[in-house]
Write a protein that holds these residues in place. Structure first.
Motif, short mmCIF file in Angstrom:
data_model
loop_
_atom_site.label_atom_id
_atom_site.label_comp_id
_atom_site.label_asym_id
_atom_site.label_seq_id
_atom_site.Cartn_x
_atom_site.Cartn_y
_atom_site.Cartn_z
N GLY A 68 0.83 -1.20 0.00
CA GLY A 68 0.00 0.00 0.00
C GLY A 68 0.86 1.25 0.00
N GLN A 69 1.95 1.20 0.76
CA GLN A 69 2.88 2.34 0.81
C GLN A 69 3.48 2.61 -0.56
OE1 GLN A 69 5.69 1.23 3.82
NE2 GLN A 69 4.52 2.18 5.48
N ASN A 70 3.86 1.54 -1.24
CA ASN A 70 4.46 1.71 -2.57
C ASN A 70 3.46 2.32 -3.55
OD1 ASN A 70 6.78 0.66 -1.58
ND2 ASN A 70 6.78 -1.20 -2.81
N TRP A 71 2.23 1.83 -3.49
CA TRP A 71 1.20 2.38 -4.38
C TRP A 71 0.97 3.87 -4.09
CZ3 TRP A 71 -0.83 1.10 -8.78
CH2 TRP A 71 -0.80 -0.23 -9.19
N LEU A 72 0.89 4.15 -2.79
CA LEU A 72 0.66 5.54 -2.40
C LEU A 72 1.82 6.43 -2.88
CD1 LEU A 72 -1.20 7.47 -0.69
CD2 LEU A 72 0.40 7.08 1.18
N CYS A 73 3.04 5.93 -2.70
CA CYS A 73 4.22 6.71 -3.13
C CYS A 73 4.21 6.92 -4.63
CB CYS A 73 5.50 5.98 -2.75
SG CYS A 73 6.03 6.32 -1.09
N LEU A 74 3.81 5.89 -5.37
CA LEU A 74 3.82 6.00 -6.83
C LEU A 74 2.78 7.04 -7.28
CD1 LEU A 74 4.88 4.97 -9.54
CD2 LEU A 74 3.12 3.20 -9.51
N ILE A 75 1.59 6.92 -6.73
CA ILE A 75 0.55 7.90 -7.11
C ILE A 75 0.99 9.30 -6.68
CG2 ILE A 75 -1.85 8.61 -6.70
CD1 ILE A 75 -2.43 5.54 -6.31
N GLY A 76 1.50 9.38 -5.45
CA GLY A 76 1.96 10.69 -4.94
C GLY A 76 3.07 11.26 -5.81
N SER A 77 3.96 10.40 -6.30
CA SER A 77 5.06 10.86 -7.15
C SER A 77 4.54 11.42 -8.46
CB SER A 77 6.04 9.72 -7.44
OG SER A 77 6.61 9.26 -6.24
N TYR A 78 3.55 10.76 -9.03
CA TYR A 78 2.98 11.26 -10.29
C TYR A 78 2.23 12.58 -10.06
CZ TYR A 78 4.28 6.92 -12.65
OH TYR A 78 5.00 5.89 -13.20
N VAL A 79 1.54 12.67 -8.94
CA VAL A 79 0.85 13.93 -8.61
C VAL A 79 1.89 15.04 -8.45
CG1 VAL A 79 -0.50 15.14 -6.84
CG2 VAL A 79 -1.16 12.83 -7.56
N PHE A 80 2.96 14.72 -7.73
CA PHE A 80 4.05 15.68 -7.49
C PHE A 80 4.63 16.16 -8.82
CE2 PHE A 80 8.68 16.28 -6.87
CZ PHE A 80 8.68 17.24 -5.89
N ASP A 97 4.08 20.11 -14.53
CA ASP A 97 3.50 20.15 -15.87
C ASP A 97 3.06 18.73 -16.21
OD1 ASP A 97 2.83 20.49 -18.52
OD2 ASP A 97 4.40 22.00 -18.85
N TRP A 98 1.76 18.50 -16.18
CA TRP A 98 1.27 17.13 -16.36
C TRP A 98 1.61 16.59 -17.74
CZ3 TRP A 98 -2.07 16.31 -20.36
CH2 TRP A 98 -2.74 17.41 -20.88
N ARG A 99 1.86 17.47 -18.73
CA ARG A 99 2.12 16.99 -20.09
C ARG A 99 3.41 16.17 -20.16
NH1 ARG A 99 2.00 22.66 -22.88
NH2 ARG A 99 3.19 23.02 -21.00
N PHE A 100 4.36 16.49 -19.29
CA PHE A 100 5.63 15.77 -19.34
C PHE A 100 5.61 14.45 -18.58
CE2 PHE A 100 7.32 20.19 -20.12
CZ PHE A 100 7.50 19.97 -21.47
N LEU A 101 4.49 14.21 -17.92
CA LEU A 101 4.34 12.93 -17.23
C LEU A 101 4.43 11.79 -18.25
CD1 LEU A 101 3.80 12.10 -14.33
CD2 LEU A 101 1.37 12.17 -14.79
N GLY A 102 3.91 12.04 -19.45
CA GLY A 102 3.95 11.03 -20.51
C GLY A 102 5.37 10.62 -20.85
N LEU A 103 6.28 11.62 -20.85
CA LEU A 103 7.69 11.32 -21.16
C LEU A 103 8.29 10.37 -20.13
CD1 LEU A 103 9.51 14.63 -22.12
CD2 LEU A 103 9.09 12.64 -23.54
#
Lengths: 384, 482
Positions: B26-38, B43-49
């Protein structure tokens, strides 16, 4: 295996041996971290709320320029009294802290006019803050007869990052949301603004940080001086809050080796949607049925943004179709009267307000509202 | 979401409170989602890169691990190198090289008009690209096992504390921490609190205050003589406070979550030679360049000449990593030159004892050893000071002008020069003191080992100093631009 060597060491330095012991320690430490973090957050929230309440002031008594801690969201609009003419005032530090509202009230009393001035001006307010302050007053059924919109040197420039007004907090008030157009919210509240607004609501410490730091610096300097060391040379060198943006910016420019002409003031980006916001504001006032009086706060071209100066001294009338009243202090400008180039000095507060008051009364006469102002025998109403 | 903003801390504390109540997965999932939000907050457009880089390198890692054919393994590695370096090259260097080519052609009389893309540099791309590259190279070399769980790997790439400006982690360090059970200890908490406080101190109380003086290097009228060097000194400590501050906060935040990130700075300005400096400055990058560039190029195995060539090439690319600009290339070359001179004149500059305690043979030898170290530190400090002038300038013309201005000592020493010097010294004094402690007591975590009665008063003092003189407003970290 757990990561890190310290995972197998007890807090007292003894070695942990079994997985069960390690798990127990992990649970215990996580619990400690959780509750301490929660307490920390609660502390920040409570201290913030307490500080805001202790610093907020009533609309009836503003005697100095207040940065950040206006506490507009805590104040209440007094109930409308029968037989009064109610005026809302929108503006920035000049209207907030230069006794403008107080003097307006004094002049009205002297003349026997029953005008109630409610001063919604906030230090550092720019055009984006005006609709929210007005929306807050309108949402409380304030029913104004007229609204004074005072425009300062930087009203249309993008200076929001330098100030933290109550605007972000007010934006979350349900009543305000009902009055302020959705298009305004869409333009002004991106994800970051919305998040910062929420933080301000939870803990006003974020918004009050600058004035609190200023006071802490002052106290520390005094303490050092009392102890025999004058650290004012250092304080003047560091980019500490001086609570006077012109001085602040000029001082920083000097340190950067820039001439005042190169000061950021002259090149502040003009808000792209300034006109749109201004028109939304005027539409809100119109919907409330109040008369609109737009007046320019006096300031010399230096250090005002040239674009803003042009707008408030002619272009708005010409291009936007909005007449702007201008009290011509320019021709008799005296540096001694506006020491920081923006705010009138203490001895000149009454003279300054007088010019504005006369223009406002003249405006009411011109639009046929002058006769609707009830006359009194000197009762007191509202305040700034 | 800057580390020195309320927004970041609100984000982190919200995440942390949930994190502490979850199990490892659960911690890993939370960190992953949190990292993408961060990351999306920039700039969300570069998340794709970043996702593209993650998918390619996960796939390459699995492929290399499964392939028995050496040629296929190599082809997969090349695929990873090309895609990662291609992304980096396109976003970071395309415009620079196009423009440089145009200028070069113009000089020989050829008119060219290459298309400039004016693309925005995706924040953190240099950091996460190097991190994922190290993973595929390590899998290829067999020093790291390919990650089985794609989400574990995604977290390795995107782990928010170090995503934007490092430290550039190695898969052999960070991946096991993600994959295996983590246990939080008192030491993690102590270290976390200290590193965050230390990092904030370096950033808002030191770096941001010094920035106005460093900016004055390009002020008008142009500074001359001693003033130039005082302003470069301000920049020297600004960039140190800025970057070391970011790294420390990143490590502190990770530590509070039970992770251990590598040390990125270790009192670099107390180095006595260029070799030691690069073991203390931006350690995660310099060790990356050593392991994945310098050594594969042959290191110092082929004699002094090829060793020097490899050094110069490594430092040149290290400079270029910082940005697409001739000043960065010049900075890299300068450090390469220092390293070569040090290597060639190694016997004069001292032996490997430089970084260690003086020999315990006699009091006199110890005193001589300390004095020698002090002298070498001062000499190398001055050489490093000049390198920051190169780094701070915008062009070769600037470098020449500022160097010339720096040696015009005719101007009168004024009272404002005196105040400038005093202020800069007051601001850098605590950094020097902290660095001496780091050097003496063995690393950035020295304070966590101090007794409670020593530790907390120092924390309180640092907090008060941050509160009183810290610059508010969430100024950007310099290394975000790289």
């Amino acid at each position: 295996m757990p990561h890190g060597q310290d995972a197998t060491i007890n807090s007292d330095g003894t070695q942990l041996t079994s997985e069960a012991e390690l798990d127990r320690l992990d649970r215990k430490v996580r619990g400690i971290a959780f509750w301490r973090t929660l307490l920390f957050v609660l502390g920040i929230v409570l201290v913030g709320q307490w500080v805001e309440r202790s610093r907020s002031y009533s609309l009836a008594d503003v005697s100095e320029i207040k940065h950040g801690g206006y506490g507009l969201s805590l104040a209440k609009i007094p109930e409308r009294q029968e037989g009064t003419f109610r005026v809302l005032m929108l503006g920035n530090s000049v209207y907030q802290g230069s006794h403008v509202g107080r003097n307006f009230r004094k002049f009205a009393e002297q003349e026997g006019r029953a005008i109630e001035f409610l001063n919604l001006a906030q230090t550092g307010a720019n055009i984006s803050d005006y609709p929210l302050a007005l929306g807050w007053a309108l949402s409380q059924d304030s029913k104004p007869d007229a609204v004074i919109v005072s425009l300062g040197s930087f009203t249309f420039s993008d200076l929001g990052f330098l100030f933290n007004t109550d605007a972000h907090q007010l934006a979350y008030e349900p009543g305000v949301r009902a009055v302020v157009p959705g298009s305004f919210y869409e333009r002004h509240f991106d994800r970051t603004d919305a998040a910062n607004g929420l933080i301000n609501v939870a803990s006003p410490l974020r918004r009050l940080d600058t004035p609190l730091q200023y006071e802490a610096d002052k106290a520390a300097l005094k303490g050092l001086k009392d102890a025999g060391y004058d650290a004012s040379w250092l304080a003047s060198e560091l980019p500490l809050p001086k609570l006077n943006l012109v001085l602040n910016e000029f001082a920083d420019d000097r340190k950067r080796g820039l001439q005042p002409e190169g000061a950021a003031w002259l090149n502040r980006p003009f808000k792209d949607d300034a006109r749109e916001t201004f028109e939304e504001l005027l539409a809100m006032i119109e919907r409330s049925g109040a008369a609109i009086f737009v007046i320019r706060q006096e300031c010399r071209e230096y250090p005002i943004s040239g674009e803003a100066l042009d707008l408030v001294t002619g272009a708005m009338d010409r291009e936007w179709g909005v007449p702007v009243t201008f009290v011509d202090y320019e021709s008799r400008w005296d540096d001694e009267l506006f020491m920081d180039q923006i705010h009138p000095v203490r001895d000149y507060l009454e003279g300054y307000a007088r010019g504005h008051y006369d223009e406002f009364i003249g405006f009411l006469d011109r639009v046929g509202l002058g006769d609707r102002i009830p006359m009194t025998a000197g009762e007191q109403f509202g305040g700034d | 979401m800057l580390f020195n903003s309320w927004l970041f801390w609100s984000f982190f504390i919200s995440l942390y409170l949930v994190y502490l109540r979850l199990g490892r997965r659960g911690q890993n999932w939370l960190c992953l989602i949190g990292s993408y939000v961060f990351y999306a907050a920039w700039d969300w457009r570069f998340l794709g890169l970043m996702l593209l880089s993650t998918v390619i390198d996960y796939w390459v890692g699995r492929g290399i691990s499964a392939a028995s054919d050496k040629a296929k393994r190599r082809a997969l590695l090349v695929c990873s190198l090309v895609s990662n370096l291609g992304l980096l090259g396109f976003f970071k260097y395309y415009d620079f090289f196009s423009e440089s080519l145009r200028v070069a052609l113009e000089r020989i009389g050829v008119e060219a008009d290459p298309v400039l893309l004016h693309v925005i540099l995706p924040v953190g791309i240099s950091f996460y690209t190097f991190q994922t590259l190290s993973y595929t190279i390590d899998v290829y070399r067999g020093t790291t096992k390919a990650a089985k769980n794609p989400f574990d790997f995604a977290l390795y790439v995107a782990f928010f504390p170090q995503l934007i400006a490092g430290p550039i982690e190695r898969s052999s360090r960070l991946l096991p921490q993600i994959q295996n059970p983590r246990r939080l200890t008192h030491d993690h908490l102590r270290r976390g609190v200290w590193l965050i406080l230390y990092g904030m101190f370096m950033k808002v109380a030191v770096a941001d205050n010094l920035s106005v003086y460093a900016d004055g290097l390009f002020g008008s009228p142009s500074p001359e003589g001693f003033e130039v060097w005082v302003r470069v000194l301000a920049f020297m400590f600004q960039i140190y406070g800025d970057f070391a501050g970011y790294s420390a906060i990143a490590r502190g935040v990770a530590s509070l979550m039970g992770f251990s990130l590598m040390v990125n700075f270790n009192a670099p300005y107390l180095s006595v030679n260029p070799s030691e400096f690069w073991q203390r400055w931006h350690i995660s990058l310099s060790s990356w360049l050593r392991d994945y560039l310098y050594i594969p190029l042959g290191g110092n195995r082929g004699g002094i000449r090829s060793g020097c060539r490899n050094l110069m090439l490594t430092m040149l690319l290290g400079g270029l990593w910082h940005g697409a600009g001739w000043n960065f290339i010049l900075w890299g070359l300068y450090h390469g030159l220092l390293l070569i001179i040090y290597r060639v004149l190694g016997s004069f500059f001292g032996s490997k004892r430089d970084g260690q305690e003086p020999l315990r043979e006699s009091v006199v030898r110890r005193v001589v050893g300390v004095l020698r170290r002090v002298c070498l530190t001062v000499v190398f400090f001055v050489l490093t000071l000049y390198s920051w002038l190169l780094f701070r300038c915008h062009s070769l013309g600037d470098v020449l002008d500022k160097t010339r201005d720096g040696f015009r000592f005719g101007a009168e020493w004024t009272a404002s020069d005196q105040v400038l010097l005093q202020t800069v010294l007051v601001l850098i004094a605590p950094v020097v003191l902290l660095d001496l402690c780091i050097h003496r007591f063995g690393g950035n975590n020295f304070m966590t080992r101090a007794p409670l009665l020593v530790r907390w008063p120092i924390y309180a003092l640092m907090f008060v100093w941050i509160y009183l003189v810290g610059v508010r407003g969430g100024a950007q970290f310099i290394y975000f631009q790289f």
